[in-house]
Write a protein that holds these residues in place. Structure first.
Motif, PDB file in Angstrom:
ATOM      1  N   ILE A 181     -22.631  17.505  52.229  1.00 22.77           N
ATOM      2  CA  ILE A 181     -21.751  16.353  51.989  1.00 22.77           C
ATOM      3  C   ILE A 181     -21.993  15.701  50.627  1.00 22.77           C
ATOM      4  CG2 ILE A 181     -21.117  14.040  52.800  1.00 22.77           C
ATOM      5  CD1 ILE A 181     -21.340  15.177  55.664  1.00 22.77           C
ATOM      6  N   ILE A 187     -14.419  17.813  57.172  1.00 24.02           N
ATOM      7  CA  ILE A 187     -15.544  16.906  57.431  1.00 24.02           C
ATOM      8  C   ILE A 187     -15.164  15.862  58.487  1.00 24.02           C
ATOM      9  CG2 ILE A 187     -16.998  15.086  56.426  1.00 24.02           C
ATOM     10  CD1 ILE A 187     -16.811  16.727  53.749  1.00 24.02           C
ATOM     11  N   ILE A 233     -17.236  14.852  61.848  1.00 25.86           N
ATOM     12  CA  ILE A 233     -18.171  13.779  61.522  1.00 25.86           C
ATOM     13  C   ILE A 233     -18.850  13.209  62.769  1.00 25.86           C
ATOM     14  CG2 ILE A 233     -16.550  11.832  61.523  1.00 25.86           C
ATOM     15  CD1 ILE A 233     -19.243  12.470  58.863  1.00 25.86           C
ATOM     16  N   HIS A 246     -22.767  12.902  63.187  1.00 28.14           N
ATOM     17  CA  HIS A 246     -23.371  11.614  63.488  1.00 28.14           C
ATOM     18  C   HIS A 246     -24.311  11.732  64.690  1.00 28.14           C
ATOM     19  CE1 HIS A 246     -23.606   7.445  64.944  1.00 28.14           C
ATOM     20  NE2 HIS A 246     -23.590   7.159  63.652  1.00 28.14           N
TER      21      HIS A 246
END
Length: 139
Positions: free
Chosen positions: A12, A127, A131, A135
């Protein structure tokens, strides 16, 4: 943390740096100071090479997905990921060709920039779709 998530998390910031330096390089190409353009080119190449290296690890951790793509076809595979794979390959090829070009605003450079914009857009989709999984990997 699993290796696959560590690789994804490293990708990222490298993606953000690669996109940012690519955009700055394009903007610098419209200026009159070749040294600024050259500096951005060097920075872009360095972060791009790091991004490519980590991307290779990312692809190998998801190799079964690619094998399924080739053996069974697209089917229910993520269309964004398929398109991202194609444009990533194109941006990689045009980037390698650009290593032999030492001037701003070359035709291949403009193609690389346009394909890079498509790569940025598709990468954000890729992404954002994942995500929540990333997370969770932090817990």
């Amino acid at each position: 943390m699993k290796r696959v998530f560590l690789i994804d998390w490293v990708l990222i910031p490298l993606f953000i740096l690669t996109a940012y330096t690519g955009l700055k390089l394009h903007i610098a190409g419209h200026g009159s100071n070749h040294n600024i353009w050259s500096d951005w080119a060097v920075f872009h190449i360095i972060v791009s090479v790091l991004f490519i290296i980590v991307s290779i690890f990312h692809i190998t951790t998801h190799w079964s997905w690619f094998k399924g793509l080739f053996s069974k076809g697209i089917g229910k595979k993520s269309k964004i990921t398929v398109m991202l794979s194609v444009v990533f390959l194109l941006v990689l090829i045009t980037g390698v060709v650009l290593l032999g070009v030492n001037k701003a605003n070359s035709e291949i450079g403009l193609w690389h920039y346009k394909i890079g914009i498509a790569t940025i857009i598709l990468s954000f989709g890729h992404i954002l779709k994942r995500i929540h999984i990333l997370h969770k990997s932090l817990k």
